[in-house]
Design an enzyme around this catalytic site. Sequence first.
Site, mmCIF file in Angstrom:
data_model
loop_
_atom_site.group_PDB
_atom_site.id
_atom_site.type_symbol
_atom_site.label_atom_id
_atom_site.label_comp_id
_atom_site.label_asym_id
_atom_site.label_seq_id
_atom_site.Cartn_x
_atom_site.Cartn_y
_atom_site.Cartn_z
ATOM 1 C CG ASP A 70 2.771 -0.522 7.776
ATOM 2 O OD1 ASP A 70 2.360 -0.974 6.699
ATOM 3 O OD2 ASP A 70 2.013 -0.269 8.731
ATOM 4 C CG HIS A 112 -0.490 -0.135 2.510
ATOM 5 N ND1 HIS A 112 -0.138 0.941 3.270
ATOM 6 C CD2 HIS A 112 -0.262 -1.234 3.276
ATOM 7 C CE1 HIS A 112 0.286 0.521 4.452
ATOM 8 N NE2 HIS A 112 0.230 -0.790 4.483
ATOM 9 C CG ASP A 165 -2.574 3.942 3.058
ATOM 10 O OD1 ASP A 165 -2.214 2.917 2.445
ATOM 11 O OD2 ASP A 165 -3.376 3.916 4.008
ATOM 12 C CG HIS A 203 1.241 1.788 12.688
ATOM 13 N ND1 HIS A 203 -0.111 1.538 12.727
ATOM 14 C CD2 HIS A 203 1.624 1.450 11.438
ATOM 15 C CE1 HIS A 203 -0.516 1.064 11.562
ATOM 16 N NE2 HIS A 203 0.534 0.983 10.760
ATOM 17 C CD GLU A 239 -3.159 -1.818 5.586
ATOM 18 O OE1 GLU A 239 -3.280 -2.872 6.210
ATOM 19 O OE2 GLU A 239 -2.653 -0.793 6.105
ATOM 20 C CD GLU A 240 -1.411 1.755 7.850
ATOM 21 O OE1 GLU A 240 -2.081 1.333 8.811
ATOM 22 O OE2 GLU A 240 -0.275 1.332 7.578
ATOM 23 C CG ASP A 286 -1.012 -7.367 1.252
ATOM 24 O OD1 ASP A 286 -0.252 -6.444 0.892
ATOM 25 O OD2 ASP A 286 -2.070 -7.143 1.878
HETATM 26 ZN ZN LIG Z 1 0.758 -1.853 6.204
#
Ligand SMILES: [Zn+2]
Length: 543
Positions: free
Chosen positions: A159, A124, A126, A470, A193-194, A220
């Site tokens: 991520d 992804h 984002d 994150h 996705e987030e 993925d």
């Molecule tokens: Zn992710």
Amino acid sequence: MIGTILTSIGIGLGVLVLFLAAFILLKTVLYSPPQKPAEHKEFVEVDGESVAERLGLAVQLKTISYHDPKKVDGNAFLGLHRLFQTLYPQVHAKLTREIINDYSLLYTWEGKDPSLKPIMLTSHLDVVPADESEESGWIHPPFSGEIADGYVWGRGTLDIKSGVIGVLEAVEYLLKQDFQPERTVYLGFGHDEEIGGEYGAMAIAELLASRGVKLGSLLDEGGSVINGFLPGVDRPVAVIGISEKGYLSLILNVEMDGGHSSMPAQETAIGVLARAVASLELNPMPAHLEVVEFLMSYLGSALPFWQRMLFANTWLFGGLLKQRLSETNMLNATIRTTTAPTIIEAGMKDNILPAKAEAVVNFRILPGDDLRSVYEMVLERIADERVKVTPYQGDTLEGESGWDPSPVADTDSPFYLRLARLTKEAFPDALVAPYLVLGGTDARHYAVITDNALRFTPILMSMADVGTVHGVNEKLSIEECSHMVGFYIAYIQELGNLSGEVDIEPEEEEEILVFPPEDDAYAEMGERELEELDEEPDKDEVE
Ligand SMILES: [Zn+2]
């Protein structure tokens, strides 16, 4: 007389205990044969430094997703699209690119043989927000993409802009070598996705489904190679996600007479709600060992003796294991549907009894449980009709507020076995095992076009690195940048060229919803050979 009887009973018991001990020991010794080392394989040597630099450029674009669409910086996403066009000219000359809902990307790389099932690689675009202030604790600013101390730094390096860049680098490299896969290869990069993936991955999957596409497999994010994954095991463990937990958010609402706090009723809205939340927390959802047992049946040989004994003898130590595993948050989440009160709201003034109190509780559903069963268990635990329990959003359990656990990918499929073998070849020190992804990924949206969604990023991380996802100081080493691209090149070469025999569907069986997918896999687990697949079909026999 009595003495003789007692002696006989004593001897009998002694024999029984000895027999039992021998049985436990035997099961322990036979449990989970060690994983064979991989054969040596040459991966393409990629210049990690330049991959890191390009990843740094992608990090600089603040493609942050927010639930409020007004806060999303569309130019950042468009900038990322332009950056890809500049960095990967071959990809943009030879693959078809489609833009989905303004910011998501779908690339199609036509295979030589359109009759074969396509494969897909997803990731992804984002990222989650990052605190850019001086006091945030970032050593290098989160959107600097700086290269320093052997790492590329910033939000998205783990991520998972790394996944997007890694895949594009690999395809660009292969195109320069004039490689064309036998199977069509799709690349899907969602932009939300987030925040759930509704307009990105879900839309891409629906588009492909509307075209009648059925994938052989999908790769993925979700697992990676983790140092320190298992306490007491000094080897890294490569975990390949084969399913992910379901999700359910419920509102608990209590409405009672409000009024002046000088003459309160014996029970108040806040009190009743608090008791409901407390009883959910005090009575966790039931524990099931199947998932952990399945994981350990691959890793058991590396466990210290005592742990191995427990897992080899769940018939006896199941209760003890459940208790022990419940003590660690991560392991607890692997053995049960978790219960997490996340929002509570009531009252506005210190001397007024509120007429209404509300809480939101989030559940992550273990395969085996489902939306309906979790909802029923919640009502059972609260057991108070004054507490109204409804979905957090929408009118149905399934939808915005919830979804069932995703289908479990088949660990006997050639797609899984190839991925597992490549992983072992790329990370020779690592143990490889399938596992259950505890968070959510875009992969679940692709269930409409494949049962074989595999969740794995080929990078080596420590448990400390996992904590930066994150969080603060997310970074990826230059070495892993190189490693990752080499892996993706080999993955596309191998999986993209898997022969058509693997596409033959087994006879229609009942839908697999239980975890693990195959019981008989336990026996030979970890060490499946691929010889049959490696043999080229005899030319004469193929008409
Ligand atoms: Zn992710």
